[in-house]
Design an enzyme around this catalytic site. Sequence first.
Site, mmCIF file in Angstrom:
data_model
loop_
_atom_site.group_PDB
_atom_site.id
_atom_site.type_symbol
_atom_site.label_atom_id
_atom_site.label_comp_id
_atom_site.label_asym_id
_atom_site.label_seq_id
_atom_site.Cartn_x
_atom_site.Cartn_y
_atom_site.Cartn_z
ATOM 1 N N VAL A 133 34.809 -2.788 8.592
ATOM 2 C CA VAL A 133 33.354 -2.708 8.725
ATOM 3 C C VAL A 133 33.105 -3.195 10.153
ATOM 4 C CG1 VAL A 133 31.120 -3.567 7.931
ATOM 5 C CG2 VAL A 133 32.960 -3.119 6.268
ATOM 6 N N PRO A 134 32.935 -2.269 11.103
ATOM 7 C CA PRO A 134 33.062 -2.576 12.536
ATOM 8 C C PRO A 134 31.896 -3.350 13.154
ATOM 9 C CG PRO A 134 32.415 -0.301 12.259
ATOM 10 C CD PRO A 134 32.643 -0.851 10.867
ATOM 11 N N CYS A 135 31.736 -4.579 12.729
ATOM 12 C CA CYS A 135 30.646 -5.413 13.242
ATOM 13 C C CYS A 135 30.781 -5.674 14.741
ATOM 14 C CB CYS A 135 30.563 -6.714 12.459
ATOM 15 S SG CYS A 135 32.099 -7.646 12.382
ATOM 16 N N HIS A 136 31.968 -5.475 15.296
ATOM 17 C CA HIS A 136 32.148 -5.651 16.741
ATOM 18 C C HIS A 136 31.392 -4.595 17.527
ATOM 19 C CE1 HIS A 136 35.347 -2.858 15.505
ATOM 20 N NE2 HIS A 136 35.284 -2.358 16.739
#
Length: 171
Positions: A133-136
């Site tokens: 879950v690419p929160c970056h």
Amino acid sequence: MRIPMADALATTRLDTPIGELRLAASPEGLVAILFACDEKTLPAARGTAPARAHLDRACTALQEYFAGRRTTFEDVTLAAGGTEFQREVWRAVSGIPFGQTVSYARVATRIGRPKAVRAVGLANGQNPIPLIVPCHRVIGSNGSLTGFGGGLPTKKWLLEFEGALAAAHRS
């Protein structure tokens, strides 16, 4: 983030270019990815066969990602906890394509709550499954690299790796 601790939980460690990651999966799917700097602990646990299968799939997917052979994780089953609002934010964040960034304000607008920018930031910060879950890929409205559980140098590395850093500074 609360990680369920049960006999069914399987855990492992994975060496990556951004340091060691610790992963946990339940029979329902992947529940956590922890960075080396995270103080939370995961006990060594073999878990059930379904939990190990989810864990193996996540490890393979992450290895392929870091080798430059994968840009999506749709085939990794996730079983993150969290409130309904957090899960709504994480679903929106999961839709940010590889190599792109969006602001917290844009995520808030995407979920139909344009005034919930701070709440979106808090939910993003509670994401138990970073990378997948690419929160970056969520950045400040001014293009700044703000908060990340793995640290800002790791966030910068990931965005450079994905070819999004130049885009991050133009957003």
